[in-house]
Design a protein around this motif. Structure first.
Motif, PDB file in Angstrom:
ATOM      1  N   THR A  18      79.515  27.371  63.724  1.00 29.52           N
ATOM      2  CA  THR A  18      80.469  27.409  64.858  1.00 29.52           C
ATOM      3  C   THR A  18      79.886  28.247  66.181  1.00 29.52           C
ATOM      4  O   THR A  18      80.517  28.190  67.143  1.00 29.52           O
ATOM      5  N   LYS A  19      78.743  28.788  65.971  1.00 29.38           N
ATOM      6  CA  LYS A  19      78.057  29.513  66.742  1.00 29.38           C
ATOM      7  C   LYS A  19      76.677  29.097  67.454  1.00 29.38           C
ATOM      8  O   LYS A  19      75.931  28.407  66.408  1.00 29.38           O
ATOM      9  N   ALA A  20      76.526  29.250  68.629  1.00 28.15           N
ATOM     10  CA  ALA A  20      75.185  28.839  69.042  1.00 28.15           C
ATOM     11  C   ALA A  20      74.496  29.924  69.974  1.00 28.15           C
ATOM     12  O   ALA A  20      75.142  30.679  70.480  1.00 28.15           O
ATOM     13  N   VAL A  21      73.259  29.871  69.561  1.00 25.18           N
ATOM     14  CA  VAL A  21      72.543  31.015  70.051  1.00 25.18           C
ATOM     15  C   VAL A  21      71.468  30.512  71.092  1.00 25.18           C
ATOM     16  O   VAL A  21      70.737  29.379  70.722  1.00 25.18           O
ATOM     17  N   ILE A  22      71.387  31.062  72.268  1.00 29.29           N
ATOM     18  CA  ILE A  22      70.319  30.466  73.234  1.00 29.29           C
ATOM     19  C   ILE A  22      69.583  31.605  73.869  1.00 29.29           C
ATOM     20  O   ILE A  22      69.749  32.452  74.644  1.00 29.29           O
ATOM     21  N   PRO A  23      68.204  31.389  73.225  1.00 28.56           N
ATOM     22  CA  PRO A  23      67.219  32.390  73.528  1.00 28.56           C
ATOM     23  C   PRO A  23      67.142  32.135  75.062  1.00 28.56           C
ATOM     24  O   PRO A  23      66.566  31.131  75.514  1.00 28.56           O
ATOM     25  N   ALA A  24      67.242  33.353  75.827  1.00 29.66           N
ATOM     26  CA  ALA A  24      66.849  33.258  77.402  1.00 29.66           C
ATOM     27  C   ALA A  24      66.374  34.454  78.145  1.00 29.66           C
ATOM     28  O   ALA A  24      66.711  34.854  79.079  1.00 29.66           O
ATOM     29  N   ALA A  25      65.401  34.892  77.481  1.00 29.44           N
ATOM     30  CA  ALA A  25      64.760  36.069  77.702  1.00 29.44           C
ATOM     31  C   ALA A  25      63.500  35.922  78.418  1.00 29.44           C
ATOM     32  O   ALA A  25      62.664  36.947  78.971  1.00 29.44           O
ATOM     33  N   GLY A  26      62.765  34.754  78.429  1.00 32.34           N
ATOM     34  CA  GLY A  26      61.482  34.601  78.840  1.00 32.34           C
ATOM     35  C   GLY A  26      61.206  34.693  80.199  1.00 32.34           C
ATOM     36  O   GLY A  26      62.108  34.895  80.891  1.00 32.34           O
ATOM     37  N   LEU A  27      60.043  35.316  80.867  1.00 35.44           N
ATOM     38  CA  LEU A  27      59.895  35.524  82.114  1.00 35.44           C
ATOM     39  C   LEU A  27      59.476  34.365  82.813  1.00 35.44           C
ATOM     40  O   LEU A  27      59.612  34.590  84.091  1.00 35.44           O
ATOM     41  N   GLY A  28      59.457  33.294  82.591  1.00 35.28           N
ATOM     42  CA  GLY A  28      59.392  32.102  83.532  1.00 35.28           C
ATOM     43  C   GLY A  28      57.984  32.079  84.224  1.00 35.28           C
ATOM     44  O   GLY A  28      58.157  31.550  85.351  1.00 35.28           O
ATOM     45  N   THR A  29      56.943  32.586  83.767  1.00 37.38           N
ATOM     46  CA  THR A  29      55.950  32.588  84.369  1.00 37.38           C
ATOM     47  C   THR A  29      55.259  31.269  85.049  1.00 37.38           C
ATOM     48  O   THR A  29      54.820  31.300  86.126  1.00 37.38           O
TER      49      THR A  29
END
Ligand code: G1P
Length: 317
Positions: A18-29
């Motif tokens: 029922t849960k989704a985890v979305i990693p979004a901590a990257g620096l986007g270099t």
């Protein structure tokens, strides 16, 4: 047992996803300078930020509890999934219901939660930051660099494999051998012949971004996972790997080799439409492909594009 303790061999995790985890901590270099003050997840893909496609995909699959693992300078993500009362009132007052619906779209998706990854220690560490929120249930992980076309139902297929077979499930895609070094790469074998679905395989080994000569196959791990909660205990003991980062791939390699509770990894081989937004060139291709298929803009954009290409070809030196 509290919600954060891990299952034991006699107490397997059987809950629904029922849960989704979305990693979004990257620096986007890779997108600098565009991402100097704007999170890369907020870069627009046609008319929505990339992250909204990913949250929409999760909620379409029934996962309305979304946890984003963020870091410094990611406040725009929280703002995007929150109400914007002033804007809504202004659009209401003007009677602009079309734009009002567009603004509300991102807030009506589900319950979005946030946890911060204090240090950029790798994808495996980002997933570990979700442990308290997820508890003892299988959960999905969606990486924002990969967008899956809404006509393809990869996540739903993966959830079905988890329900049928337990353990963890990863998404795999055939890539040219010269591209394997950009991905996690899987060694696979057939599943027991009870289901007969050729797109489901048993994962026997995993290696993160192998040199082409060491790649066990041309099956690349793409950014969708259904993980058994036993992954958290494994991640907590996974040493830094490639790039000196704690790699989710390394923890999954251990889960694949485990016959204990929550062990075993299956792969779903995806042959649908995937849009990679991970670097500048792929991002441009993704924008064009999605713009061509856009329900409002697609027809006009396609005819402009056809003319543009013809003109470009005729003026080429
Ligand atoms: C991550 C994973 C890799 C996977 C890829 C898919 O790598 O570590 O195993 O193949 O996502 O997009 P990244 O692209 O974050 O370097």
């Amino acid at each position: 047992m509290t919600s954060t303790e891990q299952p034991t061999a006699s107490e397997p995790s059987r809950g629904a996803v029922t849960k989704a985890v979305i990693p979004a901590a990257g620096l986007g270099t890779r997108f600098l300078p565009a991402t100097k003050a704007t999170p890369k997840e907020m870069l627009p893909v046609v008319d929505k930020p990339a992250i909204q496609y990913v949250v929409e995909e999760a909620t379409r699959a029934g996962l309305r509890d979304v946890l984003m693992v963020t870091g410094r300078n990611k406040a725009a993500l929280e703002d995007h999934f929150d109400r914007h009362w002033e804007l809504e009132r202004a659009l209401e007052a003007k009677g602009d219901l079309v734009r009002l619906a567009r603004v509300r779209q991102s807030t009506d998706l589900g319950n979005v939660h946030y946890v911060r990854q204090g240090e950029p220690l790798g994808l495996g560490h980002a997933v570990l930051c979700a442990a308290d929120h997820v508890g003892n249930n299988p959960f999905a992980v969606l990486l924002g660099d990969d967008l899956i076309d809404e006509r393809d139902h990869l996540l739903e297929a993966m959830i079905a494999v988890r329900q049928a077979r337990g353990g963890s499930v990863i998404a795999l895609m055939e890539v040219p051998p010269e591209s394997v070094h950009l991905y996690g790469c899987a060694a696979v074998g057939p599943v027991s012949q009870d289901g007969g679905d050729a797109s489901v395989v048993r994962v026997t080994g995993l290696v993160e971004k192998p040199d082409p000569a060491d790649a066990p196959s041309n099956l690349a791990v793409i950014g969708r996972y259904i993980l058994d909660p036993s992954i958290f205990a494994t991640l907590a003991n996974t040493p830094p790997g490639r790039g000196n980062e704690i790699q989710l791939t390394d923890a999954l390699q251990e889960r694949a080799a485990s016959s204990g509770a929550g062990g075993g990894v299956h792969g779903v081989i995806f042959r649908g439409r995937r849009y990679d937004t991970g670097d500048r060139l792929d991002y441009l291709k993704a924008v064009v492909r999605l713009a061509v298929g856009h329900h409002e803009l697609g027809t006009d954009f396609s005819s402009w594009l056809t003319g543009f290409v013809a003109e470009k070809d005729s003026t080429a030196p």
